[in-house]
Design an enzyme around this catalytic site. Structure first.
Site, mmCIF file in Angstrom:
data_model
loop_
_atom_site.group_PDB
_atom_site.id
_atom_site.type_symbol
_atom_site.label_atom_id
_atom_site.label_comp_id
_atom_site.label_asym_id
_atom_site.label_seq_id
_atom_site.Cartn_x
_atom_site.Cartn_y
_atom_site.Cartn_z
ATOM 1 N N TRP A 104 53.988 53.099 28.507
ATOM 2 C CA TRP A 104 53.627 51.732 28.872
ATOM 3 C C TRP A 104 54.817 50.781 28.797
ATOM 4 O O TRP A 104 55.006 49.939 29.688
ATOM 5 C CB TRP A 104 52.459 51.245 28.008
ATOM 6 C CG TRP A 104 51.215 52.017 28.300
ATOM 7 C CD1 TRP A 104 50.549 52.845 27.456
ATOM 8 C CD2 TRP A 104 50.515 52.080 29.549
ATOM 9 N NE1 TRP A 104 49.471 53.410 28.091
ATOM 10 C CE2 TRP A 104 49.431 52.968 29.382
ATOM 11 C CE3 TRP A 104 50.711 51.480 30.795
ATOM 12 C CZ2 TRP A 104 48.525 53.259 30.411
ATOM 13 C CZ3 TRP A 104 49.812 51.773 31.819
ATOM 14 C CH2 TRP A 104 48.747 52.645 31.620
ATOM 15 N N ASP A 173 53.139 43.791 23.685
ATOM 16 C CA ASP A 173 51.914 44.323 24.267
ATOM 17 C C ASP A 173 51.093 44.930 23.129
ATOM 18 O O ASP A 173 51.452 45.955 22.563
ATOM 19 C CB ASP A 173 52.277 45.389 25.307
ATOM 20 C CG ASP A 173 51.056 46.106 25.875
ATOM 21 O OD1 ASP A 173 49.922 45.798 25.467
ATOM 22 O OD2 ASP A 173 51.252 46.994 26.734
ATOM 23 N N LYS A 197 40.390 48.278 25.263
ATOM 24 C CA LYS A 197 40.648 49.342 24.305
ATOM 25 C C LYS A 197 40.061 49.022 22.927
ATOM 26 O O LYS A 197 39.431 49.868 22.307
ATOM 27 C CB LYS A 197 42.158 49.602 24.189
ATOM 28 C CG LYS A 197 42.771 50.106 25.494
ATOM 29 C CD LYS A 197 44.246 50.346 25.345
ATOM 30 C CE LYS A 197 44.884 50.767 26.656
ATOM 31 N NZ LYS A 197 44.434 52.084 27.129
#
Length: 367
Positions: A104, A173, A197
């Site tokens: 990511w 993030d 999530k």
């Protein structure tokens, strides 16, 4: 013996607390006596204003967010923020530091290169198995910001300490570990997190940004990505993901009712330790690819039989896990193996059921 109820270990979209789902079910066709669903409410109405304002207030309480930070509810997921961050924070012709510790953060760095120079702080690697010591980082004091991914869902790498960026704004993030522990928001310039999530369903992205970093967007920054516009309109410049905000707000209430971020941290540590203990005490039957100091509490990837995995054993594991109604334990397609995601909504008891199965599977198939 199989379970009568599914246990969801999905990496995202992930499990939502059952209490939240039941309340959403009850209110699906009549929210708060309005006679309509939240999905039908005008985002300009007083009823929805209460939903979005309470969500922000609870998030501020849970993370103790300082007054000089704006809370935005945006769209586009974490991937949308890969572009939004440099478009708002990177100076024209400037640069930014990116610490690539998994898929990511690697994707975020590639996206940022469209808007300026990206300095990769640590050496490029083909295998993501940890975070180099902060003393080894090659930081640029002229960077507009330093970017990290707090928890890499695919590779199972998580920061357990906040790096010192020497006054350069730290962008993080936190899509897969937000509200799984207490954090000092003041040490970050910007935090963002997709809700799907750990704090809700897909569709809404949280952005927590320090006020002095707002107002410098590129002239060509799309208006829906401009933090100043979003902040100025209380996240209501255009129609927001109303139902996702509603679900997220109820998850915040659920976390408050369970004792807040501190309680979630204790649960997360306990759940992760139970799974890692099985792996570490399996005499090599289970293998964790991440160095111990950087292991994720949210996503536990592992192989069976060897470091590279035994294909037949892993297929049997997934088949037998499925028979017990354990869902979504297959590792990401880019790395293979097994992955157990232990987000806030996954209970200690559910984790213990997985642990018992892992022990039984080892006893059954150990050579």
């Amino acid at each position: 013996m199989s379970n009568t109820k599914v246990i969801n270990f999905a990496p995202g979209p992930a499990k939502i607390p059952e209490e939240v789902l039941k309340k959403a079910q009850e209110e699906l066709v009549d929210f708060g006596g309005t006679g309509v669903s939240v999905m039908e409410l005008s985002h300009r109405s007083a009823d929805f204003a209460k939903v979005i304002n309470e969500a922000e207030q609870n998030l501020r309480q849970l993370l103790n967010i300082p007054d000089n930070y704006k809370v935005l509810f945006m769209q586009g997921g974490g991937t949308g923020q890969f572009a939004s961050v440099p478009l708002n924070l990177m100076k024209e012709g400037g640069c930014a530091d990116y610490v690539v510790t998994g898929s990511w953060s690697a994707k975020a760095a590639i996206e940022a290169e469209k808007f300026g120079t990206v300095n990769r702080v640590i050496p490029k690697t083909k295998k993501y198995s940890g975070i180099p010591n902060f003393s080894e980082w090659n930081l640029n004091p002229e960077a507009s910001y330093v970017y990290i991914c707090a928890n890499e869902t695919i590779h199972g790498v998580e920061y357990h300490d906040i790096p010192d960026t020497k006054g350069v704004p730290l962008v993080c993030d936190m899509s897969s570990n937000i509200l799984s522990k207490e954090i000092d928001v003041s040490k970050f310039g910007l935090i963002y997190a997709g809700a799907q999530k750990n704090v809700g369903c897909a569709g809404v992205t949280i952005v927590i940004v320090r006020e002095d970093l707002i107002g410098n967007a590129r002239s060509y920054c799309p208006i829906v990505m401009d933090y100043k516009v979003t902040a100025g309109m209380n996240s209501l410049y255009n129609t927001p993901p109303t139902y996702s905000i509603y679900i997220m707000g109820m998850v915040f209430q659920w976390i408050v009712s369970k004792g807040g971020a501190k309680a979630m941290s204790e649960r997360s540590a306990l759940k992760a330790s139970k799974v890692y203990n099985v792996i570490d005490n399996s005499d090599g039957f289970y293998v964790a690819p991440v160095c111990k100091k950087d292991r994720s509490r949210m996503n536990v990837p592992f192989r069976i039989g060897s470091e590279n995995g035994d294909d037949e054993l892993e297929k049997k594991f997934l088949k037998e896990a499925g028979e017990r109604k354990f869902m979504h334990l297959k590792g990401h397609r880019s790395v293979g193996g097994i992955r157990a995601s232990l987000y806030n909504a996954v209970s200690v008891e559910e984790t213990e059921q997985l642990v018992d199965f892992m022990k039984q599977f080892q006893q059954k198939y150990r050579k």
